[in-house]
Design an enzyme around this catalytic site. Structure first.
Site, PDB file in Angstrom:
ATOM      1  N   ASP A 152      -4.512  -8.250   5.963  1.00 16.92           N
ATOM      2  CA  ASP A 152      -5.486  -9.184   5.404  1.00 16.92           C
ATOM      3  C   ASP A 152      -4.946 -10.601   5.293  1.00 16.92           C
ATOM      4  O   ASP A 152      -5.688 -11.568   5.437  1.00 16.92           O
ATOM      5  CB  ASP A 152      -5.949  -8.720   4.031  1.00 16.92           C
ATOM      6  CG  ASP A 152      -6.803  -7.467   4.112  1.00 16.92           C
ATOM      7  OD1 ASP A 152      -7.447  -7.255   5.146  1.00 16.92           O
ATOM      8  OD2 ASP A 152      -6.820  -6.700   3.130  1.00 16.92           O
TER       9      ASP A 152
ATOM     10  N   GLU B 145       0.846  -1.199   0.000  1.00 15.18           N
ATOM     11  CA  GLU B 145       0.000   0.000   0.000  1.00 15.18           C
ATOM     12  C   GLU B 145       0.878   1.244   0.000  1.00 15.18           C
ATOM     13  O   GLU B 145       1.951   1.258   0.609  1.00 15.18           O
ATOM     14  CB  GLU B 145      -0.904   0.016   1.231  1.00 15.18           C
ATOM     15  CG  GLU B 145      -1.853  -1.164   1.278  1.00 15.18           C
ATOM     16  CD  GLU B 145      -2.682  -1.189   2.555  1.00 15.18           C
ATOM     17  OE1 GLU B 145      -3.810  -1.682   2.496  1.00 15.18           O
ATOM     18  OE2 GLU B 145      -2.199  -0.717   3.599  1.00 15.18           O
TER      19      GLU B 145
END
Length: 401
Positions: free
Chosen positions: A170, A154
């Site tokens: 995640d 990210e």
């Protein structure tokens, strides 16, 4: 202050799909830019994986100047997504050929808040709903990406610089590290595992009783693909919903007769909030004794997801307190330290009831840093690098050992 924002929504036909509906990394306080940040910067992707499969790269996110969602090609040119449908429709092929083993490829990163995906051997399947892009959701056994080996980083690149992380919020999957070349020419990196850390993590998870081994997903040929986060473990039934109950009960009992002091801002040591459990609810007061917020007794999903009963709005009171509680529960430090958050990691994950997924990830990273749950940045234990005048970013695909 950094927080990882995940907006998860059910998409028609994909009950556990993740829809990208906003920034994935957002800076609460903008750092001063040391130099004008250009419209794009280079991202050097190096393949040290020693794997022979074709690698595919995707740069997906939100264009910060317009708020539009889309993808960037290798040159950094932005392409908005077309309108989606209901049921979801196929997204345009945004893949960029990645480097072969032992080689590097350089692409351009625009001013985005988004993700750089990479996959081995197969292209990822992305679809569009009327609400935006459907991200891979491999906790759903019907997701078309379930059997693909992939991962993502990210980042946010804006006028204040670059923030780029490695994330396991995640899932824990294909190993990689991220880095940045600073304005002065020096470099900083994070996310790299210790030698043997990839296999070490999975072996440790397999050996952890209580259902934790059930987080591991494999392909039909036996290839290990990933370990799901404990939040997804709860959603899929891999972990029992009672996995954190004993610790939660002990915390609630302790603070029914003593006070939990939260100092949420490192640069504001005088800002403190005081928590006591009464009537099954933890009430927080300020220095004047006025109640500022309250929390119902959380469950494991609230803890692992840092949401629901531990919701953290982007405000100056409840959100910062909730972040601190979430970190304390995941790290199991609330019983040993009534003054939160903890600055040092020596006392983290020592209780038998803890986030063992996060514990085992941190134990295998070379610098001890990781984003193993959403607020792992509390106390600066996250795997993140930042610079206000970045010359170049790095993404290194590491070996699976």
């Amino acid at each position: 202050m950094l927080r990882t924002l995940r907006r998860r929504a059910a998409a028609v036909g994909l009950s556990l799909a993740t829809v990208l509906s906003g920034s994935l990394l957002a800076t609460g306080v903008a750092a001063p830019a040391r130099a004008a940040v250009p419209a794009t910067i280079p991202l050097k992707i190096t393949n040290n994986s020693a794997r022979g499969e074709q690698v595919y790269i995707y740069n997906l996110g939100t264009e910060l100047s317009t708020g539009r969602q889309g993808w960037a090609d290798a040159s950094g040119t932005f392409h908005p997504w077309p309108a989606g449908g209901n049921p979801p429709t196929p997204a345009p092929d945004a893949s960029i050929p990645g480097p072969s083993a032992g080689q590097s490829t350089t692409i351009r990163m625009p001013k985005f808040s988004g993700r750089v995906y990479f996959s081995y051997g197969q292209k990822l399947v992305f679809k569009l709903t009327t609400g935006g892009l459907v991200q891979p959701a491999v906790q759903n056994p019907a997701d078309p990406n379930r059997d693909i080996l992939f991962n993502w980083s990210e980042y946010t690149l804006n006028d204040s610089g670059l923030w780029i992380n490695s994330t396991q919020v995640d899932m824990f999957s294909a190993p990689y590290a991220v880095g940045v070349q600073r304005a002065d020419g020096s470099t900083a990196s994070t996310g790299r595992l210790k030698p043997g850390g990839y296999n070490g993590f999975f072996n440790a998870l397999r050996g952890q009783p209580g259902g934790w081994a059930n987080l591991i997903q494999t392909r039909s040929d036996g290839t290990v693909l990933r370990a799901l986060s404990p939040l997804y473990g709860l959603e899929t039934g891999a972990l029992p919903t009672t996995v954190m109950d004993d610790y939660i009960n002990r915390v609630w009992q302790k603070y029914s007769t003593s006070t939990l002091t939260v100092t949420p801002f490192a640069d504001q040591p005088g800002t403190k909030y005081y928590g006591r459990v009464s009537g099954g609810v933890m009430n927080f007061t300020n220095g004047a004794g006025a109640t500022v917020t309250r929390f119902e007794k959380p469950d494991a999903a609230s803890i692992f997801g840092c949401h629901r009963r531990l919701d953290a709005p982007n405000d100056l009171i409840r959100g910062p307190i909730s972040r601190t509680l979430c970190a304390g529960f995941n790290r199991s430090t609330l019983l040993v330290n009534p003054n939160q958050p903890d600055s040092g990691a020596d006392a983290f994950y020592k209780d038998n009831v803890t986030n063992h997924y996060a514990r085992k990830i941190h134990a295998q990273t070379a610098d001890g840093k990781a984003y193993a749950f959403a607020f792992d940045d509390v106390g600066h234990h996250e795997s993140l690098v930042h610079d206000g005048g970045p010359r170049q970013a790095y993404l290194t695909l590491d070996p699976f050992n």
